[in-house]
Design a protein around this motif. Structure first.
Motif, PDB file in Angstrom:
ATOM      1  N   ILE A   1      32.944  72.141  13.823  1.00  0.00           N
ATOM      2  CA  ILE A   1      34.039  72.684  13.020  1.00  0.00           C
ATOM      3  C   ILE A   1      33.463  73.505  11.872  1.00  0.00           C
ATOM      4  CG2 ILE A   1      35.952  72.087  11.499  1.00  0.00           C
ATOM      5  CD1 ILE A   1      36.421  69.625  13.233  1.00  0.00           C
ATOM      6  N   THR A   2      32.395  72.980  11.271  1.00  0.00           N
ATOM      7  CA  THR A   2      31.688  73.667  10.204  1.00  0.00           C
ATOM      8  C   THR A   2      30.213  73.323  10.333  1.00  0.00           C
ATOM      9  OG1 THR A   2      31.600  74.035   7.802  1.00  0.00           O
ATOM     10  CG2 THR A   2      32.013  71.779   8.557  1.00  0.00           C
ATOM     11  N   SER A   3      29.379  73.975   9.566  1.00  0.00           N
ATOM     12  CA  SER A   3      27.941  73.703   9.641  1.00  0.00           C
ATOM     13  C   SER A   3      27.670  72.251   9.283  1.00  0.00           C
ATOM     14  CB  SER A   3      27.185  74.632   8.687  1.00  0.00           C
ATOM     15  OG  SER A   3      27.472  75.978   8.984  1.00  0.00           O
ATOM     16  N   ASN A   4      26.857  71.575  10.081  1.00  0.00           N
ATOM     17  CA  ASN A   4      26.654  70.146   9.850  1.00  0.00           C
ATOM     18  C   ASN A   4      25.195  69.710   9.905  1.00  0.00           C
ATOM     19  OD1 ASN A   4      26.173  70.304  12.594  1.00  0.00           O
ATOM     20  ND2 ASN A   4      28.086  69.317  13.187  1.00  0.00           N
ATOM     21  N   ALA A   5      24.262  70.658   9.889  1.00  0.00           N
ATOM     22  CA  ALA A   5      22.842  70.313   9.890  1.00  0.00           C
ATOM     23  C   ALA A   5      22.037  71.559   9.575  1.00  0.00           C
ATOM     24  CB  ALA A   5      22.405  69.755  11.244  1.00  0.00           C
ATOM     25  N   GLY A   6      20.857  71.328   8.985  1.00  0.00           N
ATOM     26  CA  GLY A   6      19.942  72.423   8.755  1.00  0.00           C
ATOM     27  C   GLY A   6      18.962  72.561   9.909  1.00  0.00           C
ATOM     28  N   TRP A   7      18.115  73.578   9.823  1.00  0.00           N
ATOM     29  CA  TRP A   7      17.128  73.826  10.873  1.00  0.00           C
ATOM     30  C   TRP A   7      15.990  72.820  10.854  1.00  0.00           C
ATOM     31  CZ3 TRP A   7      17.402  77.355  14.727  1.00  0.00           C
ATOM     32  CH2 TRP A   7      18.302  78.414  14.588  1.00  0.00           C
TER      33      TRP A   7
ATOM     34  N   SER B   1      17.237  84.070   4.694  1.00  0.00           N
ATOM     35  CA  SER B   1      17.333  82.715   4.163  1.00  0.00           C
ATOM     36  C   SER B   1      17.561  81.758   5.336  1.00  0.00           C
ATOM     37  CB  SER B   1      18.488  82.619   3.165  1.00  0.00           C
ATOM     38  OG  SER B   1      18.630  81.310   2.643  1.00  0.00           O
ATOM     39  N   ILE B   2      16.990  80.558   5.233  1.00  0.00           N
ATOM     40  CA  ILE B   2      17.134  79.548   6.284  1.00  0.00           C
ATOM     41  C   ILE B   2      17.886  78.344   5.723  1.00  0.00           C
ATOM     42  CG2 ILE B   2      15.924  78.004   7.876  1.00  0.00           C
ATOM     43  CD1 ILE B   2      13.594  79.871   7.898  1.00  0.00           C
ATOM     44  N   PHE B   3      18.920  77.926   6.418  1.00  0.00           N
ATOM     45  CA  PHE B   3      19.731  76.765   6.050  1.00  0.00           C
ATOM     46  C   PHE B   3      18.967  75.501   6.420  1.00  0.00           C
ATOM     47  CE2 PHE B   3      23.696  74.136   6.856  1.00  0.00           C
ATOM     48  CZ  PHE B   3      24.235  74.267   5.583  1.00  0.00           C
ATOM     49  N   VAL B   4      18.659  74.659   5.420  1.00  0.00           N
ATOM     50  CA  VAL B   4      17.822  73.478   5.665  1.00  0.00           C
ATOM     51  C   VAL B   4      18.347  72.253   4.933  1.00  0.00           C
ATOM     52  CG1 VAL B   4      15.647  74.688   6.146  1.00  0.00           C
ATOM     53  CG2 VAL B   4      16.259  74.160   3.789  1.00  0.00           C
ATOM     54  N   ASP B   5      18.093  71.086   5.524  1.00  0.00           N
ATOM     55  CA  ASP B   5      18.329  69.829   4.840  1.00  0.00           C
ATOM     56  C   ASP B   5      17.256  69.641   3.761  1.00  0.00           C
ATOM     57  OD1 ASP B   5      20.534  68.585   6.448  1.00  0.00           O
ATOM     58  OD2 ASP B   5      19.085  68.915   8.060  1.00  0.00           O
ATOM     59  N   PRO B   6      17.508  68.795   2.767  1.00  0.00           N
ATOM     60  CA  PRO B   6      16.526  68.578   1.706  1.00  0.00           C
ATOM     61  C   PRO B   6      15.388  67.660   2.169  1.00  0.00           C
ATOM     62  CG  PRO B   6      18.428  67.188   1.317  1.00  0.00           C
ATOM     63  CD  PRO B   6      18.769  68.048   2.515  1.00  0.00           C
ATOM     64  N   VAL B   7      14.579  68.175   3.073  1.00  0.00           N
ATOM     65  CA  VAL B   7      13.456  67.442   3.657  1.00  0.00           C
ATOM     66  C   VAL B   7      12.208  68.304   3.459  1.00  0.00           C
ATOM     67  CG1 VAL B   7      12.493  66.454   5.769  1.00  0.00           C
ATOM     68  CG2 VAL B   7      14.975  66.374   5.356  1.00  0.00           C
ATOM     69  N   LYS B   8      11.210  67.755   2.812  1.00  0.00           N
ATOM     70  CA  LYS B   8      10.070  68.574   2.387  1.00  0.00           C
ATOM     71  C   LYS B   8       9.340  69.231   3.549  1.00  0.00           C
ATOM     72  CE  LYS B   8       9.215  66.212  -1.998  1.00  0.00           C
ATOM     73  NZ  LYS B   8       8.264  65.409  -2.811  1.00  0.00           N
ATOM     74  N   LYS B   9       9.191  68.530   4.664  1.00  0.00           N
ATOM     75  CA  LYS B   9       8.468  69.134   5.778  1.00  0.00           C
ATOM     76  C   LYS B   9       9.205  70.343   6.328  1.00  0.00           C
ATOM     77  CE  LYS B   9      10.304  66.042   9.418  1.00  0.00           C
ATOM     78  NZ  LYS B   9       9.924  65.071  10.478  1.00  0.00           N
ATOM     79  N   PHE B  10      10.537  70.352   6.209  1.00  0.00           N
ATOM     80  CA  PHE B  10      11.300  71.499   6.680  1.00  0.00           C
ATOM     81  C   PHE B  10      11.222  72.660   5.686  1.00  0.00           C
ATOM     82  CE2 PHE B  10      14.152  68.359   9.166  1.00  0.00           C
ATOM     83  CZ  PHE B  10      13.226  68.338  10.204  1.00  0.00           C
ATOM     84  N   ILE B  11      11.030  72.336   4.410  1.00  0.00           N
ATOM     85  CA  ILE B  11      10.797  73.384   3.412  1.00  0.00           C
ATOM     86  C   ILE B  11       9.451  74.049   3.692  1.00  0.00           C
ATOM     87  CG2 ILE B  11      10.659  73.928   0.959  1.00  0.00           C
ATOM     88  CD1 ILE B  11      13.372  72.749   1.884  1.00  0.00           C
ATOM     89  N   GLU B  12       8.450  73.247   3.949  1.00  0.00           N
ATOM     90  CA  GLU B  12       7.123  73.783   4.281  1.00  0.00           C
ATOM     91  C   GLU B  12       7.186  74.613   5.558  1.00  0.00           C
ATOM     92  OE1 GLU B  12       4.589  70.076   2.312  1.00  0.00           O
ATOM     93  OE2 GLU B  12       5.087  70.081   4.455  1.00  0.00           O
ATOM     94  N   GLY B  13       7.943  74.141   6.538  1.00  0.00           N
ATOM     95  CA  GLY B  13       8.108  74.889   7.774  1.00  0.00           C
ATOM     96  C   GLY B  13       8.799  76.219   7.544  1.00  0.00           C
ATOM     97  N   ALA B  14       9.784  76.228   6.645  1.00  0.00           N
ATOM     98  CA  ALA B  14      10.494  77.468   6.335  1.00  0.00           C
ATOM     99  C   ALA B  14       9.548  78.508   5.747  1.00  0.00           C
ATOM    100  CB  ALA B  14      11.642  77.185   5.372  1.00  0.00           C
TER     101      ALA B  14
END
Length: 237
Positions: free
Chosen positions: A99-105, A129-142
């Protein structure tokens, strides 16, 4: 000052519910800009259940602030963005039935895919810009994808803050600090509202932009659109 980009999807939803062209999304966007917003966000989906691809093409020539187009980078979306050439494209991993965005990459699993898409957009001068959850490994991946910014997915913050959790912004603050160190700009969006925005901004550093739609348009039903935008801008100063 953190910039306010207003997501106008809900205005398109209202139009589509009745058919015709009332409210007109282009006129609404121009009014929103005149009221002081620094950007307009749209999130077209393949089924065009709110913003239509034609709306994006109609909006581009008339907007005077930053245009941000969000969506999953399927070929139809990529073609639209390359035609419209907005200031920013925000990549969102939409599920087809969401229905709406419900997860980051998961920026680790999808790194190569994201790198290719981002390189294409950046070659056309479009900030990514990349939509991400507040998870450090995903920030590093971005950071490894070549993106310019991240957009922190703030639904969990909004839910926890509403429950009285004074640490609701902590993981976002930590991820914003990490993103800044890695050379990424920091955006945020999803379920931010007049009720929780000031707390989020006061506790999350390096916040360049927030994208707000559902709450802002809903609040405007009671306060009026112009007053609501002014209230958001006051909170962001």
């Amino acid at each position: 000052m953190t910039k306010l980009s207003v997501n106008i999807n809900k205005i398109a939803t209202l139009r589509n519910a009745r058919g015709g062209d009332v409210p007109n999304v282009v006129e609404a966007a121009r009014k929103i800009e005149s009221f002081g917003a620094e950007g307009i966000t749209v999130h077209p989906r393949p089924d065009e259940r709110h913003i239509r691809y034609a709306d994006v093409k109609d909006l581009k020539p008339v907007l005077t602030t930053e245009f941000n187009i969000e969506g999953k980078p399927i070929q139809q979306f990529i073609d639209l963005v390359l035609e419209a050439k907005p200031a920013q494209v925000t990549l969102v991993p939409d599920a087809e039935d969401a229905i709406t965005s419900n997860a980051g990459w998961d920026t680790i699993k999808h790194k190569d895919y994201l790198k290719d898409v981002i390189a294409l957009f950046k070659s056309h001068g479009i900030r990514t810009s990349i939509f991400v959850d507040p998870v450090k490994k995903f920030i590093e991946g971005a950071a490894e994808t070549g993106a310019d910014r991240i957009e922190l997915y703030t639904e969990a913050f909004a839910v926890n803050y509403a429950k009285g959790d004074k640490n609701a912004a902590k993981p976002y603050a930590e991820c914003a600090e990490l993103a800044h160190k890695l050379g990424l700009g920091v955006n945020a969006g999803h379920d931010l509202s007049l009720e929780n925005l000031k707390f989020f901004k006061d506790n999350v550093p390096h916040l360049a932009e927030v994208s707000i739609g559902h709450a802002l348009i809903s609040e405007a039903l009671y306060l009026g659109l112009e007053k609501t935008i002014h209230e958001y801008l006051k909170l962001l100063k």
